[in-house]
Design a protein around this motif. Sequence first.
Motif, mmCIF file in Angstrom:
data_model
loop_
_atom_site.group_PDB
_atom_site.id
_atom_site.type_symbol
_atom_site.label_atom_id
_atom_site.label_comp_id
_atom_site.label_asym_id
_atom_site.label_seq_id
_atom_site.Cartn_x
_atom_site.Cartn_y
_atom_site.Cartn_z
ATOM 1 N N TYR A 22 0.891 -1.389 0.036
ATOM 2 C CA TYR A 22 -0.083 0.081 0.015
ATOM 3 C C TYR A 22 0.982 1.186 0.034
ATOM 4 O O TYR A 22 1.777 1.255 1.018
ATOM 5 N N ILE A 23 0.430 2.210 -0.953
ATOM 6 C CA ILE A 23 1.167 3.404 -1.038
ATOM 7 C C ILE A 23 1.110 4.237 0.119
ATOM 8 O O ILE A 23 1.972 4.963 0.752
ATOM 9 N N SER A 24 -0.127 4.252 0.833
ATOM 10 C CA SER A 24 -0.225 5.147 1.889
ATOM 11 C C SER A 24 0.510 4.619 3.329
ATOM 12 O O SER A 24 1.140 5.544 3.988
ATOM 13 N N PHE A 25 0.924 3.318 3.311
ATOM 14 C CA PHE A 25 1.654 2.658 4.443
ATOM 15 C C PHE A 25 3.086 2.898 4.298
ATOM 16 O O PHE A 25 3.994 3.636 5.124
ATOM 17 N N ARG A 26 3.555 2.922 2.875
ATOM 18 C CA ARG A 26 4.915 3.316 2.710
ATOM 19 C C ARG A 26 5.134 4.533 2.517
ATOM 20 O O ARG A 26 6.341 5.307 3.000
ATOM 21 N N SER A 27 4.298 5.431 2.034
ATOM 22 C CA SER A 27 4.474 6.975 2.419
ATOM 23 C C SER A 27 4.515 7.440 3.676
ATOM 24 O O SER A 27 5.521 8.176 4.089
ATOM 25 N N GLY A 28 3.757 6.931 4.576
ATOM 26 C CA GLY A 28 3.824 7.293 5.951
ATOM 27 C C GLY A 28 5.277 6.714 6.734
ATOM 28 O O GLY A 28 5.526 7.543 7.505
ATOM 29 N N LEU A 29 5.572 5.485 6.141
ATOM 30 C CA LEU A 29 6.819 5.130 6.695
ATOM 31 C C LEU A 29 7.947 5.983 6.387
ATOM 32 O O LEU A 29 8.920 6.287 7.120
ATOM 33 N N ALA A 30 8.138 6.199 4.977
ATOM 34 C CA ALA A 30 8.996 7.414 4.591
ATOM 35 C C ALA A 30 8.999 8.624 5.185
ATOM 36 O O ALA A 30 10.090 8.962 5.473
ATOM 37 N N LEU A 31 7.954 9.176 5.509
ATOM 38 C CA LEU A 31 7.691 10.300 6.191
ATOM 39 C C LEU A 31 8.372 10.332 7.538
ATOM 40 O O LEU A 31 9.230 11.138 7.916
ATOM 41 N N ILE A 32 8.159 9.317 8.332
ATOM 42 C CA ILE A 32 8.575 8.972 9.680
ATOM 43 C C ILE A 32 10.304 8.785 9.678
ATOM 44 O O ILE A 32 10.862 9.496 10.350
ATOM 45 N N LEU A 33 10.591 8.052 8.642
ATOM 46 C CA LEU A 33 12.044 7.761 8.713
ATOM 47 C C LEU A 33 12.834 9.301 8.276
ATOM 48 O O LEU A 33 13.973 9.499 8.939
ATOM 49 N N SER A 34 12.326 9.831 7.292
ATOM 50 C CA SER A 34 13.026 10.893 6.851
ATOM 51 C C SER A 34 12.940 12.150 8.109
ATOM 52 O O SER A 34 14.170 12.956 8.136
ATOM 53 N N LEU A 35 11.834 12.316 8.978
ATOM 54 C CA LEU A 35 12.006 12.935 10.060
ATOM 55 C C LEU A 35 12.980 12.487 10.923
ATOM 56 O O LEU A 35 13.526 13.381 11.513
ATOM 57 N N PHE A 36 12.889 11.266 11.249
ATOM 58 C CA PHE A 36 13.982 10.925 12.232
ATOM 59 C C PHE A 36 15.318 10.966 11.759
ATOM 60 O O PHE A 36 16.242 11.776 12.794
ATOM 61 N N ILE A 37 15.880 11.014 10.636
ATOM 62 C CA ILE A 37 17.003 11.099 10.134
ATOM 63 C C ILE A 37 17.420 12.675 10.013
ATOM 64 O O ILE A 37 18.427 12.968 10.437
ATOM 65 N N SER A 38 16.362 13.489 9.623
ATOM 66 C CA SER A 38 16.504 14.840 9.501
ATOM 67 C C SER A 38 16.941 15.499 10.948
ATOM 68 O O SER A 38 17.540 16.561 11.150
ATOM 69 N N THR A 39 16.353 14.860 11.761
ATOM 70 C CA THR A 39 16.194 15.463 13.176
ATOM 71 C C THR A 39 17.478 15.039 14.042
ATOM 72 O O THR A 39 18.132 15.729 14.624
ATOM 73 N N ILE A 40 17.276 13.672 14.254
ATOM 74 C CA ILE A 40 18.278 13.038 15.195
ATOM 75 C C ILE A 40 19.709 12.787 14.507
ATOM 76 O O ILE A 40 20.520 13.249 15.045
ATOM 77 N N ILE A 41 19.904 12.301 13.299
ATOM 78 C CA ILE A 41 20.945 12.181 12.679
ATOM 79 C C ILE A 41 21.350 13.441 12.221
ATOM 80 O O ILE A 41 22.571 14.053 12.300
ATOM 81 N N GLY A 42 20.609 14.293 11.903
ATOM 82 C CA GLY A 42 21.098 15.735 11.310
ATOM 83 C C GLY A 42 21.605 16.684 12.656
ATOM 84 O O GLY A 42 22.513 17.323 12.348
ATOM 85 N N LYS A 43 21.038 16.322 13.864
ATOM 86 C CA LYS A 43 22.100 16.966 14.776
ATOM 87 C C LYS A 43 23.369 16.744 14.953
ATOM 88 O O LYS A 43 24.355 17.433 15.229
ATOM 89 N N ARG A 44 23.708 15.542 14.463
ATOM 90 C CA ARG A 44 25.113 14.940 14.642
ATOM 91 C C ARG A 44 25.874 15.397 13.495
ATOM 92 O O ARG A 44 27.063 15.799 13.558
ATOM 93 N N ILE A 45 25.244 15.669 12.366
ATOM 94 C CA ILE A 45 25.922 16.367 11.304
ATOM 95 C C ILE A 45 26.440 17.693 11.511
ATOM 96 O O ILE A 45 27.425 18.389 11.125
ATOM 97 N N ILE A 46 25.188 18.493 12.087
ATOM 98 C CA ILE A 46 25.384 19.955 12.591
ATOM 99 C C ILE A 46 26.523 19.743 13.548
ATOM 100 O O ILE A 46 27.547 20.779 13.240
#
Length: 419
Positions: A22-46
């Motif tokens: 289902y597109i809706s499930f994979r889209s939601g998962l992609a949103l959650i993963l990208s938010l996690f990466i950009s906030t949590i991992i992003g802080k380490r990159i900064i």
Amino acid sequence: MLYYLFQYLDQLDFPGAGMFKYISFRSGLALILSLFISTIIGKRIIDKLQYLQIGEIIRDLGLEGQMSKKGTPTMGGIIIIIAIIIPCLLVGKLENIYMILMLVTTLWLGTLGFLDDYIKVFKKDKEGLHGKFKIIGQVGLGLIVGLTLYLSPNVVIRENVLIKDANNQEVVGYMPENIKSTQTTIPFLKNNNFDYADLVSFMGDHAQTAGWIIFVLVTIFIVTAVSNGANLTDGLDGLATGSSAIIGVTLGILAYLSGHIAYASYLNIMYIPGTEELVVFASAFIGATIGFLWYNAYPAQVFMGDTGSLTLGGIIAVFAIIIHKELLIPILCGIFLVEELSVMIQVAYFRFTKRKYGEGKRIFKMTPLHHHFQKPGNAGIIALIQKPFRPVPESKIVVRFWIIGIILAVITIVTLKMR
């Protein structure tokens, strides 16, 4: 990658594995993963950027609070790129031609922007990558995208047509076969499909081929214009990031509608098989920009640099072209357009008045347009437009531009029904 793993597990009747269909499930998962990466991992990159002292070089333009940004980590667009690429690789269909094109676009312009930032930061050259090389990179991407859409047998549409039902009422129907076409959607008009081949109809049997040539040239122009527009908009904390997130939501909606034949029929737009997969990419894009905004909002802890701004603009341009909605860009990307036009108008007027009167004059106090609102009026700057006389706080300018962006996004979607 996870998509293919769970597809295999689904064949083994593994509980819950079917959710990945289902597109809706994979889209939601992609949103959650990208938010996690950009906030949590992003802080380490900064933190790493700060450790390496990769700070923004600031020119004193006489703007309030400008010099306080000196030394703020830049090249943060790396965070956005990683937060887009990883979720798409994990939950996307990697054989989908549209997903492939979007990933290529992200990496291509990310590399181009990275080279520009690298020269500015490490080579201490404030001009960065020479303008002609940027243009070559943008034109090259436009050529790759345009030719791929022309040559790939997987890039097809099903044309929408108006037919009479049993009650002699007009309803939307679709041609029986998928075809390759240079058609695109135009707003406000009832017969809303415009074919680039119609511009060269006098060429007879060769009109369709010539139409594809025009399409490739249009693609090159749009990729170059929108990526440069996003680059110019990236001048205030959170402005380009927030504006891009709003545009991303709109493009995600349009991709979902275009890839679902029932919704496409309701809106009387062409059905484009395969574009529903772009909703996964759009979700990753939205999550990456919103997550980055956590650190990029005023006062910014990191700047995206050209690594981010060129990438965001290019993604938006290619995405709109793929779903045949590129003629909606002047409305949807109105913020980028106005910022770009303000610079072009300012330069043209200055050169004209200097040639005619011996002294260059300005229309705006400063460009791109967002800086105009930061400058006080009647402060020794000869400009036709002096209002506002008092500088507007940076955070207020950004939020007001976001509001305008939201209005333009709503108008963009509404145009599909306003005809």
